[in-house]
Design a protein around this motif. Structure first.
Motif, PDB file in Angstrom:
ATOM      1  N   ILE A  22       1.177   6.538  -6.999  1.00 24.77           N
ATOM      2  CA  ILE A  22      -0.002   7.269  -7.456  1.00 24.77           C
ATOM      3  C   ILE A  22       0.230   8.767  -7.273  1.00 24.77           C
ATOM      4  O   ILE A  22      -0.006   9.565  -8.171  1.00 24.77           O
ATOM      5  CB  ILE A  22      -1.270   6.802  -6.715  1.00 24.77           C
ATOM      6  CG1 ILE A  22      -1.658   5.405  -7.198  1.00 24.77           C
ATOM      7  CG2 ILE A  22      -2.425   7.767  -6.942  1.00 24.77           C
ATOM      8  CD1 ILE A  22      -2.726   4.736  -6.374  1.00 24.77           C
ATOM      9  N   ALA A  23       0.758   9.128  -6.099  1.00 26.60           N
ATOM     10  CA  ALA A  23       1.013  10.546  -5.827  1.00 26.60           C
ATOM     11  C   ALA A  23       2.027  11.107  -6.814  1.00 26.60           C
ATOM     12  O   ALA A  23       1.912  12.244  -7.245  1.00 26.60           O
ATOM     13  CB  ALA A  23       1.500  10.724  -4.399  1.00 26.60           C
ATOM     14  N   TYR A  65      -8.183   1.083  -5.171  1.00 24.40           N
ATOM     15  CA  TYR A  65      -7.432   1.724  -6.259  1.00 24.40           C
ATOM     16  C   TYR A  65      -8.228   1.937  -7.549  1.00 24.40           C
ATOM     17  O   TYR A  65      -7.649   2.351  -8.552  1.00 24.40           O
ATOM     18  CB  TYR A  65      -6.188   0.883  -6.589  1.00 24.40           C
ATOM     19  CG  TYR A  65      -5.322   0.612  -5.386  1.00 24.40           C
ATOM     20  CD1 TYR A  65      -4.633   1.648  -4.760  1.00 24.40           C
ATOM     21  CD2 TYR A  65      -5.196  -0.668  -4.868  1.00 24.40           C
ATOM     22  CE1 TYR A  65      -3.850   1.416  -3.645  1.00 24.40           C
ATOM     23  CE2 TYR A  65      -4.405  -0.911  -3.757  1.00 24.40           C
ATOM     24  CZ  TYR A  65      -3.737   0.133  -3.146  1.00 24.40           C
ATOM     25  OH  TYR A  65      -2.965  -0.120  -2.048  1.00 24.40           O
ATOM     26  N   GLN A  72       0.704   4.017  -2.953  1.00 28.83           N
ATOM     27  CA  GLN A  72       0.347   5.386  -2.599  1.00 28.83           C
ATOM     28  C   GLN A  72       1.356   6.398  -3.141  1.00 28.83           C
ATOM     29  O   GLN A  72       0.987   7.418  -3.709  1.00 28.83           O
ATOM     30  CB  GLN A  72       0.264   5.496  -1.087  1.00 28.83           C
ATOM     31  CG  GLN A  72      -0.579   6.646  -0.617  1.00 28.83           C
ATOM     32  CD  GLN A  72      -0.907   6.510   0.853  1.00 28.83           C
ATOM     33  OE1 GLN A  72      -1.153   5.406   1.327  1.00 28.83           O
ATOM     34  NE2 GLN A  72      -0.894   7.594   1.576  1.00 28.83           N
ATOM     35  N   THR A  73       2.659   6.072  -2.978  1.00 26.38           N
ATOM     36  CA  THR A  73       3.672   7.023  -3.455  1.00 26.38           C
ATOM     37  C   THR A  73       3.694   7.078  -4.975  1.00 26.38           C
ATOM     38  O   THR A  73       3.878   8.134  -5.562  1.00 26.38           O
ATOM     39  CB  THR A  73       5.066   6.673  -2.922  1.00 26.38           C
ATOM     40  OG1 THR A  73       5.255   5.271  -3.024  1.00 26.38           O
ATOM     41  CG2 THR A  73       5.231   7.088  -1.491  1.00 26.38           C
ATOM     42  N   SER A  96       0.815  -1.213   0.000  1.00 24.03           N
ATOM     43  CA  SER A  96       0.000   0.000   0.000  1.00 24.03           C
ATOM     44  C   SER A  96       0.849   1.265   0.000  1.00 24.03           C
ATOM     45  O   SER A  96       0.484   2.253  -0.629  1.00 24.03           O
ATOM     46  CB  SER A  96      -1.007  -0.005   1.145  1.00 24.03           C
ATOM     47  OG  SER A  96      -0.369  -0.113   2.360  1.00 24.03           O
ATOM     48  N   SER A  97       2.019   1.230   0.666  1.00 23.56           N
ATOM     49  CA  SER A  97       2.838   2.453   0.659  1.00 23.56           C
ATOM     50  C   SER A  97       3.437   2.707  -0.719  1.00 23.56           C
ATOM     51  O   SER A  97       3.474   3.841  -1.188  1.00 23.56           O
ATOM     52  CB  SER A  97       3.935   2.374   1.717  1.00 23.56           C
ATOM     53  OG  SER A  97       4.796   1.317   1.444  1.00 23.56           O
TER      54      SER A  97
END
Lengths: 423, 305
Positions: free
Chosen positions: A88-89, A107, A85-86, A81-82
């Motif tokens: 995607i960001a 997602y 998340q990064t 998940s981390s």
């Protein structure tokens, strides 16, 4: 002369800065000079990755000569998940992403809608449905794992032990084994086992009665503290702990696999992903399987989870090639068969059956035909970090730092600290 | 008198010009790190502070302004307070143990004992390892190596410090101090070697014994080193992350979860990015206040030559 020297200085400095900035713009996935398209694949499978990577690359590159795959491996339970998340960001989502069944709702905004693709019609309706979100497909189903109790066949036969069908029978088996000096359960509470068993126990004890328990929790209709079923789930851990190996909080998955392989323990409540690691330590071990017994026999069912699935980034620069690769995944039965044989799991591609001949595979096939419970029923509603955190509260209770009621209450309180993936 | 006055302005003008030309060069040389610093530190910091006032989950495309809600929530969050307590204890013990031990070793190895280079290397060696490796070494140490001593001598000492909430802090302190004492020892050694020998000689002439030399010369002269070490150890301990990830994973339960780890888990596991940002801001303020007080207190005690 001096002035000229200064200019040399300046030019040198500017060229240094220039070269630094040029180095910053790295090339990401894209078309290379020879016309080949490089696609990045994010993969969290951790069983025999070298072999699977080689096999997938060979197959895909043979069918699609203009495509090159580049794999990146991460650990699902600690990093997935981390990393997502990064990425995607940073708008750097890999072109193809392996997503664990049950993670998709989180997602969907960033995944390609595959509903209209022809290759999706290859799959039976119930498998597609299990992964669909609002009736749309976002992933190519690939494998599924099965969860339950793996046991040492030799120990069971030598001690004339019958397969337990209820929780009480399981505890009776544990007591018999303990009285003979055999450690009944392999427990590795140092890493994810409590979180995993949490969902297993909840699937058979709670969600079998109320399939929307997680959504009801989110809405405030039910709670851990007031649910007698969830109290049972928590209490199961106390009993497992009582019959476990020494120091389960100091043991991790690898150590547990070694312990089970060395026949130091008789049972291990886990999933099919563990067998490859066990057999690496002891290829001759006869492993059997039975479903995790529920308090009520009618809820004792094998737990199935759509596991490896392949999705595409919605923002990929090469949608055509990405879809072609996904088509290979969905339609190439030869590759699917090789994949499950290497990873030692079960395929979701129709008519693909594992060639692995082991007692536990037979057992799984038998129980599967009776009917399976879907692990993602709980996984989708109560996300993994929530399961893990409740696992931490269970650990604190088992170690005497919290009472059972406090642990249940703490699980309720964590509700506001986690993002639910369903609305 | 008049000559000096008249010559001054011209020299100043000349100097100014040269400094300006140099300045451009220096500025240009500083530009790349400055750009990196702004891009990698300042902009994310401002974005983080902004996010802490929103309800952003880290993935979603929408963000809503929610004011101080996240900040109010922090002080009701038992886990944050618990993790903060753990981190605080970890810092206090580290600061004391590492300072005292490093100081002790430095004084020992600054004397004329035999094979001091050998000891210096041995004590310094763990510094070169990454904290991830240290975490794994001590996991193995407590989990398999030390218990095998039990088997060897038929003892039953509980060596697995990582598997109980009551001993996990001790276990981590042992691992962390084992790694870092050598580093701070080196700073104290450098400090010791910079103390002029004639002060000691003067003290000997005045009839001072070794204890008086130690209290009245060594410690005051090492003031700047003590400041550096104390602040270094304290901030390093407050930021502990890799060691814990590689050894206990924050467990058993939540008993060894550091603040940074709690923030990370909140942001990336529980998907509460904005709340994690708010916690980071609070934590940053605490660190700043802490460093400021330390600096004020310690600087007062330093002596200048």
């Amino acid at each position: 002369m001096k002035k000229g020297f200064k200019w040399v200085h300046l030019i040198m400095i500017i060229s240094i800065i220039g070269s630094l900035l040029v180095a910053c713009s790295s090339s990401s996935s894209g078309t290379s000079k020879d016309g080949k398209v490089t696609l990045k694949v994010l993969d969290w499978n951790n069983t025999n990755t070298k072999e699977t990577e080689k096999m997938i690359k060979e197959t895909v590159e043979k069918e699609l000569p203009n495509v090159k795959l580049e794999f990146e491996y991460i650990n699902w339970d600690t990093d997935f998940s981390s990393v997502m998340q990064t990425r995607i960001a940073g708008k750097q989502l890999p072109d193809i992403i392996m997503i664990k069944g049950g993670d998709h709702p989180k997602y969907t905004e960033h995944l390609m809608d595959l509903s209209t693709e022809e290759f999706m019609s290859e799959f039976p309706e119930d498998i597609r449905k299990a992964l669909q979100i609002d009736g749309k497909d976002y992933a190519v189903p690939y494998t599924s794992n099965f969860q339950g109790v793996f046991y040492n066949k030799r120990i069971f036969t030598e001690n004339n032990i019958e397969i337990p069908k209820t929780w009480d029978e399981l505890m009776a088996v544990a007591e018999t084994l303990k009285s003979k000096g055999i450690t009944p359960f392999t427990s590795h509470f140092k890493d994810y086992q409590i979180g995993n068993s949490f969902n297993q126990f909840a699937t058979i004890e709670v969600y079998s009665k109320n399939p929307t328990w997680g959504n009801d929790l989110q809405k405030g209709k039910v709670s851990f503290a007031t649910s007698p079923e969830f109290k049972t789930v928590f209490e199961h851990f106390e009993e497992i702990y009582k019959y476990s190996n020494k120091d389960p909080f100091g043991l991790d998955f690898t150590g547990a696999a070694e312990m089970f392989a060395k026949e130091e323990t008789a049972m291990w409540i886990i999933g099919t992903w563990s067998t490859a690691q066990v057999l690496k330590n002891n290829p001759d071990l006869e492993i059997g399987f039975f479903p995790t017994p529920a308090t009520d026999e009618k809820n004792t069912k094998i737990i199935m989870q759509p596991d490896h699935t392949f999705s595409a980034s919605a923002t990929t620069k090469h949608p055509k090639e990405v879809k072609q690769v996904l088509e290979v995944f969905a339609t190439n039965k030869d590759m699917a068969k090789k994949y499950i044989d290497i990873v030692q799991t079960e395929s979701l591609i129709p008519d693909v059956v594992s060639a692995v001949q082991a007692p536990y595979v037979e057992d799984i096939n038998n129980y599967k035909s009776i009917g399976a419970a879907d692990a993602n029923l709980g996984n989708v509603q109560i996300p993994w970090p929530y399961q893990e955190q409740s696992g931490n509260y269970i650990a604190e209770w088992l170690l005497g730092n919290k009472t059972l009621d406090k642990a249940l209450k703490a699980s309720d309180d964590f509700k506001s600290k986690v993002k639910f993936s369903t609305k | 008198m008049s000559i000096t006055i008249s010559s001054k302005p011209t020299s100043i003008v000349h100097k100014k010009k040269r400094v300006n030309a140099r300045n451009i060069q220096y500025f240009l040389l500083l530009l790349p790190p400055l750009v990196f610093f702004i891009v990698a530190m300042i902009i994310p910091l401002i974005m983080g502070i902004y996010n802490s006032f929103t309800d952003w989950d880290g993935i979603s495309l929408e963000k809503n302004w929610i004011g101080f809600t996240n900040y109010i929530e922090i002080f009701k969050d038992e886990m944050f307070i618990e993790s903060f307590k753990f981190t605080g204890l970890f810092m206090i013990f580290n600061t004391i143990i590492q300072n005292v031990a490093a100081f002790f070793f430095a004084v020992m190895l600054d004397s004329s004992i035999k094979a001091k280079n050998f000891y210096r290397t041995i004590i310094f060696a763990p510094v070169l390892l990454s904290p991830i490796l240290v975490g794994q070494i001590w996991t193995k140490m407590y989990g398999t190596i030390l218990p095998s001593i039990n088997d060897l001598f038929a003892l039953s000492i509980n060596f697995n410090l990582f598997s109980s909430p009551n001993t996990v802090l001790t276990g981590l302190l042992v691992a962390n101090n084992w790694q870092w004492i050598g580093y701070w020892m080196l700073i104290y050694l450098a400090g010791l070697q910079a103390v002029p020998k004639d002060i000691y000689e003067a003290c000997t002439v005045d009839g001072g014994n070794w204890w008086q030399k130690f209290i009245h010369i060594t410690i005051p002269m090492l003031g700047p080193s003590i400041t550096i070490c104390t602040i270094g150890i304290a901030t390093g301990s407050l930021k502990v992350y890799e060691l814990i990830v590689a050894s206990t994973g924050g467990g058993p339960g939540d008993s060894s979860k550091s603040t940074i780890m709690h923030i990370y888990d909140t942001a990336f596991m529980s998907q509460q990015s904005s709340y994690a940002s708010a916690m980071s801001v609070v934590f940053l303020l605490v660190l700043l206040i802490f460093a400021f007080i330390q600096l004020k207190v310690l600087r007062k005690r330093e002596v200048e030559l």
